[in-house]
Each structure stands twice: as C-alpha cells, then as structure tokens.
Scaffold this motif. Structure first.
Motif, PDB file in Angstrom:
ATOM      1  N   SER A 182      17.179  68.282  93.368  1.00  0.00           N
ATOM      2  CA  SER A 182      18.492  68.588  93.332  1.00  0.00           C
ATOM      3  C   SER A 182      19.030  67.373  94.053  1.00  0.00           C
ATOM      4  CB  SER A 182      18.791  69.748  94.329  1.00  0.00           C
ATOM      5  OG  SER A 182      18.302  70.929  93.546  1.00  0.00           O
ATOM      6  N   ILE A 183      18.489  66.804  95.140  1.00  0.00           N
ATOM      7  CA  ILE A 183      19.217  65.468  95.619  1.00  0.00           C
ATOM      8  C   ILE A 183      19.173  64.263  94.613  1.00  0.00           C
ATOM      9  CG2 ILE A 183      18.538  63.828  97.528  1.00  0.00           C
ATOM     10  CD1 ILE A 183      17.414  65.848  99.346  1.00  0.00           C
ATOM     11  N   VAL A 184      17.879  64.321  93.958  1.00  0.00           N
ATOM     12  CA  VAL A 184      18.207  63.297  93.038  1.00  0.00           C
ATOM     13  C   VAL A 184      19.053  63.283  91.654  1.00  0.00           C
ATOM     14  CG1 VAL A 184      16.466  61.839  91.239  1.00  0.00           C
ATOM     15  CG2 VAL A 184      15.551  62.177  93.698  1.00  0.00           C
ATOM     16  N   ALA A 185      19.066  64.740  91.553  1.00  0.00           N
ATOM     17  CA  ALA A 185      20.060  65.042  90.534  1.00  0.00           C
ATOM     18  C   ALA A 185      21.516  64.629  90.639  1.00  0.00           C
ATOM     19  CB  ALA A 185      19.955  66.564  90.130  1.00  0.00           C
ATOM     20  N   THR A 186      21.925  64.476  91.862  1.00  0.00           N
ATOM     21  CA  THR A 186      23.381  64.142  92.248  1.00  0.00           C
ATOM     22  C   THR A 186      23.412  62.592  92.008  1.00  0.00           C
ATOM     23  OG1 THR A 186      22.843  63.638  94.476  1.00  0.00           O
ATOM     24  CG2 THR A 186      23.469  65.818  94.102  1.00  0.00           C
ATOM     25  N   LEU A 187      22.399  61.887  91.809  1.00  0.00           N
ATOM     26  CA  LEU A 187      22.280  60.444  91.821  1.00  0.00           C
ATOM     27  C   LEU A 187      22.065  60.176  90.202  1.00  0.00           C
ATOM     28  CD1 LEU A 187      20.510  59.113  94.621  1.00  0.00           C
ATOM     29  CD2 LEU A 187      22.837  59.465  94.486  1.00  0.00           C
ATOM     30  N   SER A 188      21.937  61.148  89.464  1.00  0.00           N
ATOM     31  CA  SER A 188      21.353  60.904  87.967  1.00  0.00           C
ATOM     32  C   SER A 188      22.466  61.363  87.062  1.00  0.00           C
ATOM     33  CB  SER A 188      20.089  61.823  87.581  1.00  0.00           C
ATOM     34  OG  SER A 188      19.186  61.735  88.685  1.00  0.00           O
ATOM     35  N   ASP A 189      22.565  60.583  85.985  1.00  0.00           N
ATOM     36  CA  ASP A 189      23.620  61.012  84.942  1.00  0.00           C
ATOM     37  C   ASP A 189      23.087  62.310  84.285  1.00  0.00           C
ATOM     38  OD1 ASP A 189      25.228  58.535  85.128  1.00  0.00           O
ATOM     39  OD2 ASP A 189      23.761  57.313  84.127  1.00  0.00           O
ATOM     40  N   GLY A 190      21.980  62.412  84.269  1.00  0.00           N
ATOM     41  CA  GLY A 190      21.501  63.940  83.714  1.00  0.00           C
ATOM     42  C   GLY A 190      20.111  64.148  84.136  1.00  0.00           C
ATOM     43  N   ILE A 191      19.749  65.432  84.021  1.00  0.00           N
ATOM     44  CA  ILE A 191      18.419  65.924  84.223  1.00  0.00           C
ATOM     45  C   ILE A 191      17.627  66.613  83.308  1.00  0.00           C
ATOM     46  CG2 ILE A 191      19.165  67.838  85.584  1.00  0.00           C
ATOM     47  CD1 ILE A 191      16.963  67.321  87.753  1.00  0.00           C
ATOM     48  N   ILE A 192      16.577  66.494  83.073  1.00  0.00           N
ATOM     49  CA  ILE A 192      15.710  67.342  81.909  1.00  0.00           C
ATOM     50  C   ILE A 192      14.785  68.299  82.837  1.00  0.00           C
ATOM     51  CG2 ILE A 192      13.982  67.160  80.330  1.00  0.00           C
ATOM     52  CD1 ILE A 192      14.779  64.195  79.840  1.00  0.00           C
ATOM     53  N   PHE A 193      14.821  69.640  82.273  1.00  0.00           N
ATOM     54  CA  PHE A 193      14.001  70.493  82.871  1.00  0.00           C
ATOM     55  C   PHE A 193      12.814  71.040  81.958  1.00  0.00           C
ATOM     56  CE2 PHE A 193      13.559  75.139  84.144  1.00  0.00           C
ATOM     57  CZ  PHE A 193      13.470  75.048  85.261  1.00  0.00           C
ATOM     58  N   VAL A 194      11.690  70.789  82.632  1.00  0.00           N
ATOM     59  CA  VAL A 194      10.490  71.219  81.810  1.00  0.00           C
ATOM     60  C   VAL A 194      10.028  72.726  82.066  1.00  0.00           C
ATOM     61  CG1 VAL A 194       7.952  70.514  81.604  1.00  0.00           C
ATOM     62  CG2 VAL A 194       9.848  68.902  81.829  1.00  0.00           C
ATOM     63  N   ILE A 195       9.575  73.309  81.066  1.00  0.00           N
ATOM     64  CA  ILE A 195       9.132  74.781  81.238  1.00  0.00           C
ATOM     65  C   ILE A 195       7.967  74.839  80.227  1.00  0.00           C
ATOM     66  CG2 ILE A 195       9.713  77.106  80.656  1.00  0.00           C
ATOM     67  CD1 ILE A 195      12.705  76.555  80.631  1.00  0.00           C
ATOM     68  N   LYS A 196       6.791  75.295  81.155  1.00  0.00           N
ATOM     69  CA  LYS A 196       5.403  75.475  80.536  1.00  0.00           C
ATOM     70  C   LYS A 196       5.534  76.896  79.819  1.00  0.00           C
ATOM     71  CE  LYS A 196       0.668  75.588  81.700  1.00  0.00           C
ATOM     72  NZ  LYS A 196      -0.616  75.385  82.596  1.00  0.00           N
ATOM     73  N   SER A 197       5.106  76.739  78.394  1.00  0.00           N
ATOM     74  CA  SER A 197       5.074  77.852  77.693  1.00  0.00           C
ATOM     75  C   SER A 197       4.413  79.050  78.038  1.00  0.00           C
ATOM     76  CB  SER A 197       4.626  77.536  76.186  1.00  0.00           C
ATOM     77  OG  SER A 197       4.570  78.437  75.280  1.00  0.00           O
ATOM     78  N   SER A 198       4.528  80.295  77.837  1.00  0.00           N
ATOM     79  CA  SER A 198       3.812  81.509  78.115  1.00  0.00           C
ATOM     80  C   SER A 198       3.169  81.407  79.692  1.00  0.00           C
ATOM     81  CB  SER A 198       2.690  81.448  77.210  1.00  0.00           C
ATOM     82  OG  SER A 198       3.226  81.719  75.927  1.00  0.00           O
ATOM     83  N   ASP A 199       4.007  80.769  80.462  1.00  0.00           N
ATOM     84  CA  ASP A 199       3.290  80.672  81.816  1.00  0.00           C
ATOM     85  C   ASP A 199       4.334  80.708  82.779  1.00  0.00           C
ATOM     86  OD1 ASP A 199       1.159  79.900  83.882  1.00  0.00           O
ATOM     87  OD2 ASP A 199       2.640  78.682  84.233  1.00  0.00           O
ATOM     88  N   THR A 200       5.534  80.127  82.714  1.00  0.00           N
ATOM     89  CA  THR A 200       6.740  80.300  83.629  1.00  0.00           C
ATOM     90  C   THR A 200       7.467  81.453  83.526  1.00  0.00           C
ATOM     91  OG1 THR A 200       6.674  77.765  83.517  1.00  0.00           O
ATOM     92  CG2 THR A 200       8.369  79.177  84.836  1.00  0.00           C
TER      93      THR A 200
END
Length: 218
Positions: A162-180
């Motif tokens: 969340s801290i680094v996200a404030t310094l980023s132009d955008g953030i990618i969110f990764v989701i593991k299939s059939s696990d998360t």
C-alpha cells in the motif's frame, strides 16, 4: 503430440499472456502514461514475482529501458528468479553504502533490463518504504528509465504494498487460480483502495491448461 510440443505450446501461451498484459498496461490510460508499476498479491506463493519479472522482460524486449526493483524486503525472490547471486541492492543504496551503479545488475538474458535486488533484509521494511529517501529514490530511477517495475510483499499480510502503491502510477494484483478465497481478495483490494491506489487490473495465475495446441492458451 510429443511432450516437447506440449511444453512449447504452454510456453507460447504464457509468453502471449504476458504480452497481452503489457499491451493492456500501455493502453490502460490515455491521459497519463503508467511508467512506475508495482505488483502485489493477497498472500505468498501466488506467482507475482515471476509475473513481474517476465513482464519487465517483455517491456525491455519491446525496446524500452526498464528496471525491476525487488522491494519485497520480507521475502525477496527476484535474484533467484533471475539466476544472479548478489546481496547488494536497495537497502545498501538507501543507506549510502554503495552507488546506484553498483546496486544494479544487468539481466543475463534480456538487453535493456536492469535488476535491483533487495540487499540485506532490514528489520523495519515498512518504515524504509515510507521514508522520504525511498520516495526520492523512486523519482530518481524514473528519470533514468522508461519503465520502473516494483515487486512488493502480499498486501493481504503487510502494509508495504500500500505504501509503494502511493508512489506508483499503477499496481497489478495477482490472484492464484482455485486457491485464493474471495474474502481474502476483497480484503486485499480494500487495503489498496484505502490509499487510493490505481489498480490497473488482475492477473490470474496457475490456470490449468489443456494439452491440445491452442487449447493451452489461458
């Protein structure tokens, strides 16, 4: 179809998926170019570090000058993925012990791609990432490179992302299939929304593929 052919199609599908993510990032905003991009996931072992390493390679392959910075100061893995043993990186540079040039490694496989590992893991990762020195560092490298990619810890466990996200132009969110679990995903996304992070989109990993030619695309 031979086993070799199956592996070829699986690799081709993965590479095509990475190129698709690259294209989506490039066209994700018409008003502002997304040049500083971080990545996170809900929990460990969802494949975020592998995704961002290959994504950085894809941008570099496209002719852009790229740096990938490992800011997962809790469980770094970019050095291992890249196959380069070097314990010098972000924390060494931020504490003034080495120059930027020394803290950066060239990728062994891809031209135009530089890698910056974590360096010695500190006892206070969140405090370091929230510091003015770190902010100045990100601004510095963004003036040198066309794209800055940043690997961060799982947002479902730590505040670092969340801290680094404030310094980023955008953030990618990764989701593991059939696990998360859905509840875990919603909580993680809420954490990012609280800091008004620009979520570019999600990448679904570990999808099962079929061993039938184009059927392996996922």
């Amino acid at each position: 179809m031979s086993k070799k052919s199956n592996n070829y199609y699986t690799a081709s599908a993965y590479e095509e998926a990475i190129r698709t993510v690259r294209t989506n990032i490039q066209f994700s905003s018409l008003d502002k170019e997304n040049r500083i991009i971080s990545i996170t996931s809900t929990k460990p072992s969802e494949g975020k570090s592998t995704v961002i390493y290959n994504l950085a390679k894809s941008f570099a392959e496209n002719g852009e000058r790229v740096i990938l910075i490992d800011c997962d100061l809790r469980s770094p893995s970019i050095s291992q993925i890249a196959g380069i043993k070097d314990n010098v990186g972000v924390t060494n540079y931020l504490t003034g012990k080495v120059s930027l040039e020394r803290a950066v490694n060239e990728d062994r496989e891809q031209d135009n791609l530089d890698l910056m590992f974590t360096g010695p893991v500190p006892p206070n990762p969140a405090e370091i990432l929230a510091s003015k020195i770190f902010k100045n560092f990100i601004e510095e490298v963004s003036e040198i490179y066309d794209y800055v990619f940043i690997d961060t810890p799982p947002v479902g466990l730590f505040t670092d992302s969340s801290i680094v996200a404030t310094l980023s132009d955008g953030i990618i969110f990764v989701i593991k299939s059939s696990d998360t679990k859905k509840e875990e995903i919603n909580q993680a996304l809420d954490n990012l929304k609280k800091v008004e992070a620009n979520i570019l989109g999600c990448v679904l990993t570990y999808m099962p593929s079929k061993d039938k030619g184009y059927g392996s695309y996922y």
